[in-house]
Design an enzyme around this catalytic site. Sequence first.
Site, PDB file in Angstrom:
ATOM      1  N   THR A 323       0.825  -1.212   0.000  1.00 57.12           N
ATOM      2  CA  THR A 323       0.000   0.000   0.000  1.00 57.12           C
ATOM      3  C   THR A 323       0.859   1.261   0.000  1.00 57.12           C
ATOM      4  O   THR A 323       2.066   1.214   0.212  1.00 57.12           O
ATOM      5  CB  THR A 323      -0.916   0.050   1.238  1.00 57.12           C
ATOM      6  OG1 THR A 323      -0.093   0.241   2.401  1.00 57.12           O
ATOM      7  CG2 THR A 323      -1.719  -1.223   1.391  1.00 57.12           C
ATOM      8  N   CYS A 324       0.196   2.398  -0.212  1.00 57.05           N
ATOM      9  CA  CYS A 324       0.897   3.680  -0.287  1.00 57.05           C
ATOM     10  C   CYS A 324       1.001   4.374   1.065  1.00 57.05           C
ATOM     11  O   CYS A 324       1.119   5.600   1.130  1.00 57.05           O
ATOM     12  CB  CYS A 324       0.222   4.583  -1.298  1.00 57.05           C
ATOM     13  SG  CYS A 324       0.381   3.921  -2.947  1.00 57.05           S
ATOM     14  N   ASP A 325       0.914   3.620   2.147  1.00 56.72           N
ATOM     15  CA  ASP A 325       1.119   4.202   3.468  1.00 56.72           C
ATOM     16  C   ASP A 325       2.524   3.823   3.918  1.00 56.72           C
ATOM     17  O   ASP A 325       2.884   2.645   3.903  1.00 56.72           O
ATOM     18  CB  ASP A 325       0.079   3.643   4.446  1.00 56.72           C
ATOM     19  CG  ASP A 325       0.099   4.377   5.768  1.00 56.72           C
ATOM     20  OD1 ASP A 325       1.212   4.633   6.290  1.00 56.72           O
ATOM     21  OD2 ASP A 325      -0.980   4.699   6.286  1.00 56.72           O
ATOM     22  N   SER A 326       3.294   4.828   4.340  1.00 57.93           N
ATOM     23  CA  SER A 326       4.688   4.529   4.704  1.00 57.93           C
ATOM     24  C   SER A 326       4.768   3.685   5.975  1.00 57.93           C
ATOM     25  O   SER A 326       5.813   3.117   6.277  1.00 57.93           O
ATOM     26  CB  SER A 326       5.486   5.816   4.856  1.00 57.93           C
ATOM     27  OG  SER A 326       4.833   6.649   5.778  1.00 57.93           O
ATOM     28  N   ASN A 366      -6.439   1.515  -0.277  1.00 60.09           N
ATOM     29  CA  ASN A 366      -5.818   1.578  -1.611  1.00 60.09           C
ATOM     30  C   ASN A 366      -6.497   0.617  -2.596  1.00 60.09           C
ATOM     31  O   ASN A 366      -5.909   0.239  -3.605  1.00 60.09           O
ATOM     32  CB  ASN A 366      -4.326   1.217  -1.579  1.00 60.09           C
ATOM     33  CG  ASN A 366      -3.417   2.418  -1.348  1.00 60.09           C
ATOM     34  OD1 ASN A 366      -2.257   2.255  -1.014  1.00 60.09           O
ATOM     35  ND2 ASN A 366      -3.912   3.626  -1.509  1.00 60.09           N
TER      36      ASN A 366
END
Length: 376
Positions: A323-326, A366
Amino acid sequence: MTDRIREFLRNRRDDGPVLVVDLDVVRDNYNAFAKALPDSRVFYAVKANPAPEVLKLLGSLGSCFDTASVAEIEMVLAAGVTPDRISYGNTIKKERDIARAFEVGVRLFAVDCKAEVEKVARAAPGSKVFCRILCDGAGAEWPLSRKFGCEPSMAADVLEHAHRQGLEAYGVSFHVGSQQRNQHAWDRALAQAAAVFKECGERGINLSMVNLGGGFPTKYLKNVPTVRTYGSAIFKALRKHFGNRIPETIIEPGRGMVGNAGVIETEVVLVSKKSEEDEVRWVYLDIGKFGGLAETMDESIRYPIRTPRDGAETSPCILAGPTCDSADVLYEKQPYLLPVSIEIGDKLLIEGTGAYTATYSSVAFNGFPPLKTVHI
Ligand SMILES: *Cc1c(COP(=O)(O)O)cnc(C)c1O
């Protein structure tokens, strides 16, 4: 990994990560608990894996169930289990949820303060209550903090309050922390439970039950003692603190009942470096914290991971989700050793994932769907 899971995955054609749970392993675990603690009733902690297949199987084996919400109670009832085998073990309940549980026949409730006792007394009159006491969770890889339970010195007051409100002051509960790798962790908690029994006895209230909670581990990377080892340590501690007046006991295994029954198959999406000189590779999988591996939070639980290239030379990798969460990084502080030859498209197996995975996976962060789950 079992032959049945291996066979299932060999024939699988679908895309995306999947959790496969072998119900034979769950059955073996149940039997091992029943044998290791023959005088304790098993209340399976439903949140670990509430799949209907698991609930039906455990129900048929004679298990009881520890639930934390009306929805979990309904799932257990739907599996054909009668309400006298269900406890509402959450110490934080809305009064109308207590009423709903009472309406469907649940008569066993957890409390840890007078305000909760009053809710139960109003919404579930005459029911049995047990008071949860705090436990420091030392030795646990997933400790449970101070959120649940009261100081043991307060428990007798809570139980006396219950007695005065017309409830049955039934006993004491505790949880020594999840993935508890020290079988002696129960000793101190049982000393405190015995003190509560004594104090209540002096006030004319005779308690009858100790709820020993969960905490029984699953084998991840490190070895853990056997269920038998836990059983005999607990029995010794009961003898030590209660002498020849050992109370009725129950256990609430969650992780230990289903953890080792599940394997997640995942695919390597990308292998990269942040600079040419970088010694640590980044390996991105199609599952991460939001896909069900939430217990990698703070890198607490380190799952065993198998690759098709095991045996080859390894090097440290940072493992991350898609996903695009760090925050969606699994292991970074302590990188994970994986074969140098690992490639995009490789299928990896994450073992010991039968507990606390599927229900933790997000709805569609996402756009990734919740973790697919198959019980065989
Ligand atoms: C979660 C929970 C359990 C199960 O704990 P495990 O460590 O998974 O065995 C048992 N009892 C209660 C009250 C719980 O909340």
